[in-house]
Design an enzyme around this catalytic site. Structure first.
Site, PDB file in Angstrom:
ATOM      1  N   LEU A  73     102.413  66.308  27.049  1.00 20.04           N
ATOM      2  CA  LEU A  73     103.744  66.578  26.501  1.00 20.04           C
ATOM      3  C   LEU A  73     104.255  67.917  27.030  1.00 20.04           C
ATOM      4  O   LEU A  73     105.269  67.982  27.714  1.00 20.04           O
ATOM      5  CB  LEU A  73     103.670  66.601  24.966  1.00 20.04           C
ATOM      6  N   ASP A  74     103.535  68.975  26.710  1.00 20.83           N
ATOM      7  CA  ASP A  74     103.863  70.322  27.152  1.00 20.83           C
ATOM      8  C   ASP A  74     102.554  71.026  27.457  1.00 20.83           C
ATOM      9  O   ASP A  74     101.894  71.518  26.545  1.00 20.83           O
ATOM     10  CB  ASP A  74     104.623  71.048  26.031  1.00 20.83           C
ATOM     11  N   PRO A  75     102.107  70.971  28.709  1.00 18.53           N
ATOM     12  CA  PRO A  75     102.849  70.554  29.904  1.00 18.53           C
ATOM     13  C   PRO A  75     102.784  69.043  30.143  1.00 18.53           C
ATOM     14  O   PRO A  75     101.778  68.410  29.836  1.00 18.53           O
ATOM     15  CB  PRO A  75     102.113  71.283  31.014  1.00 18.53           C
TER      16      PRO A  75
END
Length: 414
Positions: A91-93
């Site tokens: 997701l993040d990253p």
């Protein structure tokens, strides 16, 4: 954990193997050699070990984690082996990169330039499950989350590089977020945002900021932990396994410099003084039992002990769900001179007694990239993130079918 793995093994017809990859590298290599692809979801510090086994045995690999300097050092070896290792697929990253690159590439296609890029993302408890001093819950070890507040951050704002020191002063970098006002969010910068000018190919940008989202009050509570000396890697003699059990009251007495046999009111007063008279931070410490007689968990450091304690106090219950919130904002200058303000929003909720929002948004893109490699859809070789259309295009299309929906909105000013 072992029972869970065995259940999954039966359900999906897989053969679970338990091993310590730090001590059994030969066994790791033997296992990797028999695979078509390796998906590494281990703690990030162990990915280089797995990658080395993949290089030796010429097996492709994917991971959701950051491409760390330790992984980056293997770049030439990956190329020489003729394999593909893709990182930053979560997701993040991960999805944050993909959504950014889709917008950036489309802008470049029409001759536009990116003047600003601001991205905030956070994994949070659903609002109805956020009623605690941190307004947060943990689904894995809090160590990384806690250490974030001690890390410095760098970003670009209106052409100027802004450096934020970690520790007590980090609270000054926290700002209120005015999008989704019903969620009462705050945000703070995350690591080094300036490097994305090169990674994303947007050296034209005068503003570059990647940050983390939390509910308002989270960072103030953590700031109290920093003031009290709870977020540090130091070990105390009392943390030795052979030592007598230590209570949180005794530890706090030690940290604020008073006798461990002090009365509760004396400790409370000393803690409040250490917190600079901040009653909200004191209430957070009390709510979490840090001034009471609960035993400090056996751990190597104060930080690890606090982490274990927070897992006990702030884990998700069986009927509770999480939420993902992401907001990307772009300033896009078109050849006509017009400035487009574009936002991308992604909000996802976990399923009660099902997959969490974090599991879906991290696991699905990683799984999709794995299948693309197995099916020959990705031809590129080497060490890479999901920055090319060959990778992000199909994934962004396919996550919609899995219920991960993002929306875009644009306004153009002359």
């Amino acid at each position: 954990m072992k029972n869970q793995i065995e259940q999954l093994g039966k359900k999906y017809n897989i053969n679970p193997v338990s091993m310590d990859i730090c001590k059994q590298e030969e066994k790791l290599g033997f296992l990797v050699a028999k695979q078509d692809l390796v998906i590494s979801l281990l703690p990030y510090v162990l990915h280089p070990l797995v990658a080395k086994a993949c290089i030796t045995n010429k097996v492709n690999m994917v991971t959701a984690s950051y491409i760390t300097p330790a992984l980056k050092e293997l770049e030439k070896s990956v190329e020489d082996a003729g394999i593909t290792i893709i990182g930053e697929l979560g997701l993040d990253p991960g999805l944050d990169h993909m959504l950014a690159m889709e917008t950036i590439d489309k802008a470049k296609e029409v001759g536009a330039t990116i003047e600003s890029y601001i991205s905030y993302c956070g994994g949070l408890p659903a609002p109805e499950h956020s009623n605690n001093p941190l307004r947060y819950k943990f689904s894995w070890s809090p160590v990384g989350v806690l250490m974030n507040v001690m890390q410095s951050a760098t970003y670009l704002l209106d052409g100027k590089v802004v450096n934020v020191a970690g520790g007590i002063s980090f609270l000054d970098a926290v700002t209120s977020m005015d999008f989704f006002p019903g969620l009462n969010l705050e945000g703070y910068p995350n690591r080094d945002s300036t490097k994305y000018a090169e990674i994303y190919g947007i050296s034209s940008a005068h503003t570059l900021l990647r940050g983390t989202l939390r509910y308002k009050g989270y960072m103030k509570a953590l700031n109290g932990f920093v003031k009290l000396g709870l977020i540090n890697r130091e070990a105390l003699p009392a943390f030795r396994p052979e030592a007598n059990p230590l209570t949180w009251k005794q530890l706090l007495c030690d940290l604020v410099g008073i006798s461990p046999s002090s009365e509760h009111d004396v400790l409370k007063e000393a803690v409040l003084k250490k917190l600079g008279g901040d009653n909200t931070q004191l209430e957070a410490a009390e709510w979490l039992g840090l001034l009471g007689d609960e035993q400090v968990p056996q751990a190597e450091s104060i930080l690890d002990a606090l982490s274990k304690h927070l897992v006990m106090k702030l884990s998700y219950g069986p009927e509770e769900k999480d939420m993902i919130v992401m907001r990307d904002s772009f300033g896009i200058r078109h050849p006509s001179g017009h400035l487009e303000h574009k936002t991308i929003d992604l909000v996802a909720y976990g399923d009660i007694n099902g997959f969490s929002a974090m599991a879906k948004t991290v696991g699905l893109p990683t799984a999709m990239a794995a299948k693309m490699l197995l099916d020959g859809e990705i031809g590129a070789k080497g060490l890479m993130g999901p920055f090319s259309k060959e990778i992000y295009g199909p994934i962004l299309e396919r996550i919609k079918a899995e219920g991960i929906i993002y929306t875009t909105q644009s306004t153009i000013k002359p």
